[in-house]
Scaffold this motif. Structure first.
Motif, PDB file in Angstrom:
ATOM      1  N   PRO A 182     -47.780  98.200  23.293  1.00 42.01           N
ATOM      2  CA  PRO A 182     -46.850  98.893  24.201  1.00 42.01           C
ATOM      3  C   PRO A 182     -45.597  99.371  23.481  1.00 42.01           C
ATOM      4  N   HIS A 183     -45.074  98.551  22.573  1.00 43.93           N
ATOM      5  CA  HIS A 183     -43.834  98.874  21.875  1.00 43.93           C
ATOM      6  C   HIS A 183     -44.041  99.978  20.851  1.00 43.93           C
ATOM      7  N   HIS A 212     -44.382  96.367  31.798  1.00 44.61           N
ATOM      8  CA  HIS A 212     -44.182  97.800  31.994  1.00 44.61           C
ATOM      9  C   HIS A 212     -43.409  98.398  30.822  1.00 44.61           C
ATOM     10  N   THR A 213     -43.534  99.698  30.689  1.00 44.52           N
ATOM     11  CA  THR A 213     -42.744 100.455  29.721  1.00 44.52           C
ATOM     12  C   THR A 213     -42.035 101.560  30.485  1.00 44.52           C
ATOM     13  N   ASN A 236     -34.092 107.404  25.760  1.00 44.77           N
ATOM     14  CA  ASN A 236     -34.227 105.993  25.392  1.00 44.77           C
ATOM     15  C   ASN A 236     -35.410 105.405  26.139  1.00 44.77           C
ATOM     16  N   ALA A 237     -35.723 104.153  25.814  1.00 41.99           N
ATOM     17  CA  ALA A 237     -36.862 103.497  26.454  1.00 41.99           C
ATOM     18  C   ALA A 237     -36.762 101.997  26.256  1.00 41.99           C
ATOM     19  N   TRP A 238     -37.512 101.267  27.055  1.00 37.30           N
ATOM     20  CA  TRP A 238     -37.651  99.831  26.818  1.00 37.30           C
ATOM     21  C   TRP A 238     -39.088  99.401  27.109  1.00 37.30           C
ATOM     22  N   THR A 239     -39.503  98.366  26.399  1.00 34.35           N
ATOM     23  CA  THR A 239     -40.824  97.771  26.617  1.00 34.35           C
ATOM     24  C   THR A 239     -40.629  96.370  27.163  1.00 34.35           C
ATOM     25  N   THR A 283     -47.950  98.443  31.994  1.00 34.23           N
ATOM     26  CA  THR A 283     -48.642  98.290  30.708  1.00 34.23           C
ATOM     27  C   THR A 283     -48.980  96.824  30.472  1.00 34.23           C
ATOM     28  N   GLU A 284     -50.238  96.591  30.131  1.00 32.40           N
ATOM     29  CA  GLU A 284     -50.758  95.232  29.939  1.00 32.40           C
ATOM     30  C   GLU A 284     -51.301  95.104  28.516  1.00 32.40           C
TER      31      GLU A 284
END
Length: 995
Positions: A59-60, A99-100, A92-95, A50-51
């Motif tokens: 992205p977040h 990348h995501t 869960n996730a991270w940005t 992700t850019e």
């Protein structure tokens, strides 16, 4: 293993230990990686490149919104509800900058394979509605305040010194609006004014599709079953896959034209310490050899007291910093940072020049390098890579796969190189000093950007006033009608988000119905008195003149936990315990009868040991114990006894080292004071435990003033300080020692075992008898019921609340399981608190923690945007459920299964499984006790949960039955005092040990 006809397959082995397969679809660019990591857990990550080109945080914000429901499953939170029912604890996730990644962990593969296609459906076809954007990203409340889950999360980062400096560094080294320069999390102003739903939708269309997606799975799964599921996913979503997808980050970056220095002012309550960051551009991300070499170089320059940076900046009579660290962020050009924290404000401008003029200049000469130590460090790095196979393989594999996705242009040879770093490290040992000189010359003498973080107390009030004025202007502009309209919009958004619910039929399809026999690690807990010992086990356990436990399991290493009982320390001795433990790895020592310098001691333990540490407690519990941990390879077993003796008996307290360590600890405390969560945690501990306990006094923040005082006394009256430290040592030894070993005893040569290795304990009169240590749940708890503390923290814009009550239960109590499940029912992803607090943007997190070992129940409200309202709503929800007994059965089943996940996660690696075995000795529960707990959880009814677990939960809000700490920005102190009239305003300094 042969790949399906629909997939091509590349196979490699992670550092010679774990097989890793990368499947590539022959239809699209979809890739699926499988790492065959042993154990009960299955971990997964779905990653997209992700850019971003603005501070809107697209992205977040998208990362948050995909969890709100998909077109096929248009139900808020259904993904987490299903995950909980399938033996996970939500998702869960991270940005990151480039990348995501979305993660899922389950116990066993059955639940994982049920959730995965539903998860990917959310990622590829999310709803992305206006109502979801309002609650999850940003909205204005009826009172005129800005809120939203993302907004609440980013508030805490806006004024952090670290974040302010990072933003400035990016501004200097990258072109404007470059993807590496922007804040992918989102700036508050942008979230309010320019981040829109339409932008998020366009962003999703551009980046979330099969050709930009990699699925990584780590655990024991059936490959064919997984690939069949992924082929169905591919067929379902292939219509939205673009014919052509331009590779993100396909640009070049200009070099840093010249070295520059910049200052940024940062709000803080303590203006005595700042920070310095130096940044360079380094290697291309596919230059993996240089990447590994730089990490070894950073280790050489900064790790242990013998390292150049510690000697040049920290371990000085007049230190320039309290800590120093390096970091590399992979990118089109790798971004290399050197960070100094705890820098005295009057020395901020001295740090970078000294680094370049002394540290760098000296290391441009080959004869200045200690190549013997370099060899030890490389050997240690190799062993640590092998240790990670047992302790952290999933994280390692995911990191390698995402790196490959981002930077390797599908070159599988680069993937094989990424996953076999040990091979390169072995070759690196033969490189001469000139290799390292060239590395320093190439990267540290190139143009750089230095950013100095200047602390500013006045800025705290200035920012608060600006925010107050902004909100007042916002309210004036909206007017009474406008505010009412925003309040109505928020209510409508919440109503719309929660209008649809999954059917019972759907939920029934997506649940793990049977408690399976998970692929657990076998651990035997043995003592010399255990029946049916093998000859090898008996020989091993007969060595020790004190109580010893062997936790026998399939590991290639030997890890020792040497416990000393500090229960009888005086309060003066205990206040010095933190400094005492810090000195053990920073001091000269007697080795083989000869006093050895601190530098040589550090070199030797780097040579001999894989890892070592000292802390209080056993896995963070039973804090009265001082816990010395030493880890070696099985072939180096005798080194454990040698270094146990050195770190206990052999340490020589040197006044200059005492002075330097005390100053360093005081500097670290100043950094901790800027963090609202840390301050709130320290404050609640002061009301929960007895004063003369490690739970209170083993805390840098509490001891800041004492450490400052000791640093001066060590110069003025060194004999007195040394005598005090010797008193601490004798007091810690006085109850003797117990030892717990994690090892596969059959892998240790019996020739290496001998009672003679431990006679030094028997001949030292300071050591007590070493009888078996026992412990009780809730030791040293002394709740000051009714007490509430309110503290202003200028370095944090978010608010934090902790509230704790007493739990009359331990691991063998009937009340424990119903209370644990009640806590999980309330706190689980998409449970009652999640929906009402996080879902409405009042706070980033709301959780009830049931702590059996500490006999406590604690409410945590984390990163609150509206702390008073978040608390009131939490209280009302819990009270209503306890009093009415109304339980959502689907959520109850999810709570049970996610609790099983939490229990099994704690034995997800062979090392963590053995540590649970150690804890069982103190909990007085048999091993493996988790199986019995899981069975009891599985069979619990919702009526039992409410009837038995309700009363303990209700105490959390009974007047005079709890203690509460609140940390807020100083501008909110008066507002919070009105909301909590029983609270007492204090300063951070009031929490500190009076010396």
């Amino acid at each position: 293993m042969s790949a399906s006809k629909l997939w091509s397959c590349t196979e490699t082995v992670l550092n010679g230990g774990i097989k890793l397969f990368l499947y590539s679809s022959k239809q699209t660019k979809l890739r699926v990686a499988v790492g065959e990591v042993p154990g009960p857990m299955v971990h997964g990550a779905v990653s997209f490149v992700t850019e971003a080109d603005s501070d809107d945080g697209l992205p977040h914000t998208l990362e948050h919104l995909v969890f709100m429901g998909s077109k096929k499953y248009p139900f808020k939170g259904v993904l987490d509800i299903i995950a909980n029912r399938c033996l996970a604890d939500g998702t869960n996730a991270w940005t990151d900058t480039d990348h995501t990644a979305y993660t899922l962990s389950t116990v066993g593969s059955d639940g994982f394979l049920k959730v995965l296609p539903v998860y990917i459906n959310h990622l590829l076809t999310p709803m992305l509605t206006a109502s979801q954007f309002a609650t999850e990203v940003h909205h204005i409340t009826g009172e005129g305040n800005d809120a939203g889950v993302v907004y609440s999360e980013m508030q805490d980062h806006e004024s952090e010194m670290e974040s302010i400096m990072d933003r400035k560094t990016k501004e200097v080294i990258y072109p404007p609006f470059n993807p590496y320069a922007v804040d992918t999390g989102g700036r508050l102003k942008n979230l309010r004014e320019s981040c829109t739903l339409e932008k998020v939708r366009d962003y999703h269309k551009k980046y979330y599709h099969l050709s930009n997606m990699v699925v990584t799975v780590c655990g024991i799964v059936n490959h064919d079953q997984l690939l069949d599921i992924m082929k169905e996913v591919e067929n379902e979503h292939i219509a939205t896959n673009p014919e052509h997808f331009p590779k993100p980050f396909s640009f070049t970056l200009p070099e840093i034209k010249e070295s520059t220095v910049h200052k940024v002012e940062c709000p803080t309550d303590d203006a005595s310490r700042g920070a310095v960051e130096v940044a360079w551009f380094a290697h291309h991300p596919s230059d993996l050899d240089t990447h590994s070499s730089l990490h070894v170089l950073f280790d050489y320059l900064s790790n242990t007291s013998v390292s150049p940076l510690q000697k040049d900046f920290i371990l000085l009579e007049d230190p320039l910093a309290s800590s120093v660290s390096f970091h590399i962020a992979e990118g089109v050009k790798c971004d290399m940072r050197l960070n100094f924290t705890g820098v005295p404000v009057e020395k901020l401008e001295e740090v970078a020049p000294k680094f370049f003029d002394k540290t760098v200049r000296e290391h441009l000469e080959a004869d200045h390098w200690d190549m013997e130590r370099m060899g030890y460090l490389i050997d240690q790095s190799i062993l640590n890579e092998l240790v990670k196979l047992e302790t952290n393989a999933p994280k390692d594999i995911m990191s390698h796969i995402i790196g490959h996705q981002l930077f390797d242009n599908e070159d599988v040879e680069l993937l094989k190189k990424r996953t076999n770093e040990v091979d390169f490290l072995k070759k690196l040992k033969s490189e001469p000093a000139s290799y390292w000189v060239e590395l320093v010359k190439k990267y540290f003498t190139s143009n750089s950007a230095t950013v100095i973080g200047v602390p500013d107390e006045e800025l705290v009030d200035k920012i608060a006033k600006e925010e107050e004025d902004r909100i007042a202007a916002q309210c004036k502009k909206l007017g009474e009608e406008g505010l009412e309209e925003h309040g109505r919009r928020l209510e409508e958004a919440i109503k719309e988000n929660t209008a649809n619910h999954p059917s019972a039929e759907l939920l029934d399809q997506l649940i793990v119905k049977e408690l399976e026999a998970f692929d657990r690690f076998p651990v035997q807990s043995l003592t010399s008195e255990s029946p049916s010992l093998t000859q090898q086990q008996s020989t091993f356990l007969s060595q020790f003149p004190f109580h010893a436990n062997l936790h026998n399991c399939p590991t290639k290493f030997v890890e020792m936990f040497l416990l000393m009982d500090a229960s009888n320390l005086s309060i003066e001795d205990r206040s010095l315990l933190f400094l005492y433990t810090d000195l053990l790895f920073e001091s000269p020592a007697i080795i083989d009868g000869v006093e050895t310098s601190a530098d040589d001691v550090a070199k030797l333990f780097t040579k001999d040991l894989i890892d070592h540490s000292i802390q209080v407690g056993v896995s963070g519990l039973y804090d009265r114990f001082v816990n010395l941990r030493i880890k070696v390879g099985a072939d180096k077993y005798p080194l454990i006894a040698k270094w146990a003796q050195i770190f206990t008996q052999g340490i020589v307290f040197d006044p200059s080292r005492v002075q330097m360590c005390a100053q360093k600890l005081a500097g670290e405390a100043r950094d901790r004071k800027r963090d609202g969560c840390t301050v709130a945690s320290t404050a609640v501990a002061s009301m929960v435990y007895e004063n003369n306990t490690n739970c209170i006094l083993f805390d840098e923040l509490v001891l800041e003033k004492l450490h400052e005082k000791i640093s001066k006394e060590a110069v003025k009256n060194p004999k007195s300080v040394i005598a005090k430290l010797e008193n601490v040592r004798s007091a810690v030894f006085s109850n003797g020692i117990n030892v717990h070993f994690i090892a596969d005893v059959d892998g240790i040569d019996t020739k290496l075992m001998s009672p003679d290795q431990w006679t030094w304990i028997q001949t030292d009169p300071r050591f007590g008898p070493g009888d078996r240590f026992n412990a009780e749940a809730g030791e040293n708890v002394d709740l000051k019921f009714g007490k509430e503390l309110l503290i202003g923290v200028g370095g944090s814009e978010s608010s934090f609340i902790y509230q704790t009550t007493f739990l009359d239960a331990n691991w063998n109590s009937e009340v424990l399981i119903p209370t644990m499940i009640f806590g999980q029912y309330l706190s689980q992803c998409e449970g009652p608190l999640w929906r009402a607090i996080r879902g409405d943007g009042l706070a980033y997190g709301a959780n009830v923690f049931v702590k059996a070992d500490r006999k406590q129940i604690t409410l945590s409200l984390y990163r609150c945007a509206q702390p008073a309202l978040a608390y009131e709503r939490t209280r009302d929800i819990i009270r209503k459920i306890v009093e009415s007994g109304e339980i959502n059965e689907a959520e109850f089943e999810g709570a049970k299964r996610s609790t099983v996940f939490e229990l099994m996660k704690r034995e997800g690696t062979v090392s963590s499984a053995a540590k649970i075995s150690i804890l069982n000795n103190f909990r007085q529960t048999p091993h493996p006790y988790n199986i019995e707990l899981c069975r009891r959880i599985w069979n619990l009814t919702s009526d039992e949960m409410v009837k038995i677990g309700g009363p303990p939960m209700a105490r959390l809000f009974d007047d005079k039955c709890f203690v509460r700490s609140i940390a807020v920005h100083p501008s909110k102190l008066n507002e919070m005092k009105k909301a909590f009239p029983g609270s007492t305003k204090i300063k951070v300094s009031d929490l500190q040990f009076a010396c």
